[in-house]
Design a protein around this motif. Structure first.
Motif, PDB file in Angstrom:
ATOM      1  N   GLU A  14       0.831  -1.211   0.000  1.00 52.40           N
ATOM      2  CA  GLU A  14       0.000   0.000   0.000  1.00 52.40           C
ATOM      3  C   GLU A  14       0.861   1.255   0.000  1.00 52.40           C
ATOM      4  O   GLU A  14       0.528   2.248  -0.665  1.00 52.40           O
ATOM      5  CB  GLU A  14      -0.958  -0.025   1.192  1.00 52.40           C
ATOM      6  N   LEU A  15       1.985   1.229   0.707  1.00 55.96           N
ATOM      7  CA  LEU A  15       2.899   2.374   0.667  1.00 55.96           C
ATOM      8  C   LEU A  15       3.498   2.547  -0.730  1.00 55.96           C
ATOM      9  O   LEU A  15       3.641   3.672  -1.216  1.00 55.96           O
ATOM     10  CB  LEU A  15       4.013   2.202   1.698  1.00 55.96           C
ATOM     11  N   ALA A  16       3.822   1.441  -1.388  1.00 57.57           N
ATOM     12  CA  ALA A  16       4.368   1.512  -2.751  1.00 57.57           C
ATOM     13  C   ALA A  16       3.343   2.112  -3.704  1.00 57.57           C
ATOM     14  O   ALA A  16       3.688   2.913  -4.580  1.00 57.57           O
ATOM     15  CB  ALA A  16       4.802   0.123  -3.217  1.00 57.57           C
ATOM     16  N   ARG A  17       2.086   1.736  -3.530  1.00 55.59           N
ATOM     17  CA  ARG A  17       1.033   2.310  -4.372  1.00 55.59           C
ATOM     18  C   ARG A  17       0.947   3.817  -4.144  1.00 55.59           C
ATOM     19  O   ARG A  17       0.861   4.593  -5.100  1.00 55.59           O
ATOM     20  CB  ARG A  17      -0.308   1.659  -4.039  1.00 55.59           C
ATOM     21  N   ALA A  18       0.957   4.242  -2.870  1.00 50.84           N
ATOM     22  CA  ALA A  18       0.880   5.675  -2.565  1.00 50.84           C
ATOM     23  C   ALA A  18       2.053   6.426  -3.188  1.00 50.84           C
ATOM     24  O   ALA A  18       1.890   7.524  -3.719  1.00 50.84           O
ATOM     25  CB  ALA A  18       0.829   5.885  -1.048  1.00 50.84           C
ATOM     26  N   ALA A  19       3.242   5.823  -3.138  1.00 48.61           N
ATOM     27  CA  ALA A  19       4.418   6.464  -3.735  1.00 48.61           C
ATOM     28  C   ALA A  19       4.266   6.550  -5.250  1.00 48.61           C
ATOM     29  O   ALA A  19       4.539   7.597  -5.849  1.00 48.61           O
ATOM     30  CB  ALA A  19       5.675   5.684  -3.367  1.00 48.61           C
ATOM     31  N   ALA A  20       3.798   5.479  -5.874  1.00 47.80           N
ATOM     32  CA  ALA A  20       3.630   5.466  -7.332  1.00 47.80           C
ATOM     33  C   ALA A  20       2.592   6.477  -7.787  1.00 47.80           C
ATOM     34  O   ALA A  20       2.716   7.055  -8.875  1.00 47.80           O
ATOM     35  CB  ALA A  20       3.246   4.060  -7.800  1.00 47.80           C
ATOM     36  N   GLU A  21       1.573   6.692  -6.969  1.00 47.02           N
ATOM     37  CA  GLU A  21       0.534   7.665  -7.314  1.00 47.02           C
ATOM     38  C   GLU A  21       0.985   9.106  -7.104  1.00 47.02           C
ATOM     39  O   GLU A  21       0.315  10.036  -7.531  1.00 47.02           O
ATOM     40  CB  GLU A  21      -0.710   7.433  -6.449  1.00 47.02           C
ATOM     41  N   GLY A  22       2.095   9.280  -6.412  1.00 46.51           N
ATOM     42  CA  GLY A  22       2.563  10.629  -6.113  1.00 46.51           C
ATOM     43  C   GLY A  22       1.857  11.258  -4.925  1.00 46.51           C
ATOM     44  O   GLY A  22       1.750  12.489  -4.844  1.00 46.51           O
ATOM     45  N   CYS A  23       1.377  10.428  -3.993  1.00 42.68           N
ATOM     46  CA  CYS A  23       0.717  10.973  -2.794  1.00 42.68           C
ATOM     47  C   CYS A  23       1.704  11.837  -2.005  1.00 42.68           C
ATOM     48  O   CYS A  23       2.911  11.571  -1.983  1.00 42.68           O
ATOM     49  CB  CYS A  23       0.198   9.839  -1.906  1.00 42.68           C
ATOM     50  N   ASP A  24       1.189  12.851  -1.372  1.00 40.08           N
ATOM     51  CA  ASP A  24       2.019  13.756  -0.584  1.00 40.08           C
ATOM     52  C   ASP A  24       2.381  13.176   0.770  1.00 40.08           C
ATOM     53  O   ASP A  24       3.365  13.589   1.381  1.00 40.08           O
ATOM     54  CB  ASP A  24       1.292  15.099  -0.413  1.00 40.08           C
ATOM     55  N   TRP A  25       1.587  12.238   1.269  1.00 41.73           N
ATOM     56  CA  TRP A  25       1.891  11.518   2.492  1.00 41.73           C
ATOM     57  C   TRP A  25       1.063  10.235   2.531  1.00 41.73           C
ATOM     58  O   TRP A  25       0.096  10.086   1.798  1.00 41.73           O
ATOM     59  CB  TRP A  25       1.608  12.350   3.752  1.00 41.73           C
ATOM     60  N   GLY A  26       1.485   9.358   3.399  1.00 43.01           N
ATOM     61  CA  GLY A  26       0.708   8.167   3.702  1.00 43.01           C
ATOM     62  C   GLY A  26       0.664   7.996   5.201  1.00 43.01           C
ATOM     63  O   GLY A  26       1.668   8.233   5.878  1.00 43.01           O
ATOM     64  N   THR A  27      -0.492   7.644   5.726  1.00 43.37           N
ATOM     65  CA  THR A  27      -0.528   7.253   7.133  1.00 43.37           C
ATOM     66  C   THR A  27      -0.206   5.774   7.169  1.00 43.37           C
ATOM     67  O   THR A  27      -0.602   5.004   6.297  1.00 43.37           O
ATOM     68  CB  THR A  27      -1.897   7.520   7.791  1.00 43.37           C
ATOM     69  N   LEU A  28       0.558   5.370   8.167  1.00 44.85           N
ATOM     70  CA  LEU A  28       0.935   3.976   8.330  1.00 44.85           C
ATOM     71  C   LEU A  28       0.447   3.524   9.693  1.00 44.85           C
ATOM     72  O   LEU A  28       0.819   4.108  10.716  1.00 44.85           O
ATOM     73  CB  LEU A  28       2.454   3.828   8.205  1.00 44.85           C
TER      74      LEU A  28
END
Length: 196
Positions: A103-117
């Motif tokens: 899920e973090l890899a997906r957020a990075a690939a989408e260009g998200c500004d942050w991810g909550t973990l």
């Protein structure tokens, strides 16, 4: 604006006062970013609540984050669940809830500004998400992601460990909904950790 270092997450079912009052007290204690999560509200009620929260945040140049992209007012930052599709029109800031490396890899690939973990620690708010990551789990997952905010059971005493493990900040719901003055403890912990 980049990823917030402290993101207050709303949950009116845990709030001991009306949500705008809780957010006002949190802002008075130093909060500058609020994620309006309460996705179960009908659209008009949620929009009215967002307007109330924006009235509290705007005077301090605060950030209102809309939970999900559906119904988000134009120009508003959004925070997507792990399952939400990325919006066709990119909002100014986008966060995503993550619980795994994928899920973090997906957020990075989408260009998200942050991810909550999450969850950082066991929490009654989100039973069934686990096991708790702790600082070791954060350290293993945070480097390959967009800026990570540790979420779930994070207390002020955990802030330094979260940042040392690679988190950019923390997201907090329950403690702030029950006692918004605790925001001052999180702000102080973030400031101390930044000086180290």
């Amino acid at each position: 604006m980049s990823a917030p270092r402290l993101l207050v997450v709303t949950d009116r079912t845990q709030a001991r006062r009306p949500l705008p009052d809780v957010v006002a007290a949190a802002v008075a204690a130093g909060a500058r970013a609020v994620w309006l999560r309460d996705r179960d509200l009908p659209g008009p009620e949620r929009a009215a609540l967002a307007a109330d929260l924006r009235a509290v945040l705007d005077p301090v140049d605060g950030l209102l984050v809309w939970g999900g992209a559906d119904g988000a007012p134009a120009g508003t930052a959004v925070h997507l669940s792990a399952a939400d599709p990325f919006p066709a029109v990119r909002p100014p800031l986008v966060g995503r809830s993550c619980h795994s490396a994928a899920e973090l890899a997906r957020a990075a690939a989408e260009g998200c500004d942050w991810g909550t973990l999450s969850p950082f620690a066991p929490t009654a708010s989100k039973p069934g998400y686990g096991p708790a990551l702790g600082t070791a789990g954060l350290a293993a997952l945070a480097p390959a992601a967009p800026p990570v905010l540790a979420l779930g059971g994070v207390l002020p005493g955990d802030v330094a460990g979260c940042l040392s493990a690679g988190a950019s900040g923390v997201a907090v719901m329950g403690p702030v909904m029950r006692d918004p003055a605790v925001v001052a403890d999180y702000v102080a912990a973030l400031a101390r950790a930044q000086r180290v």
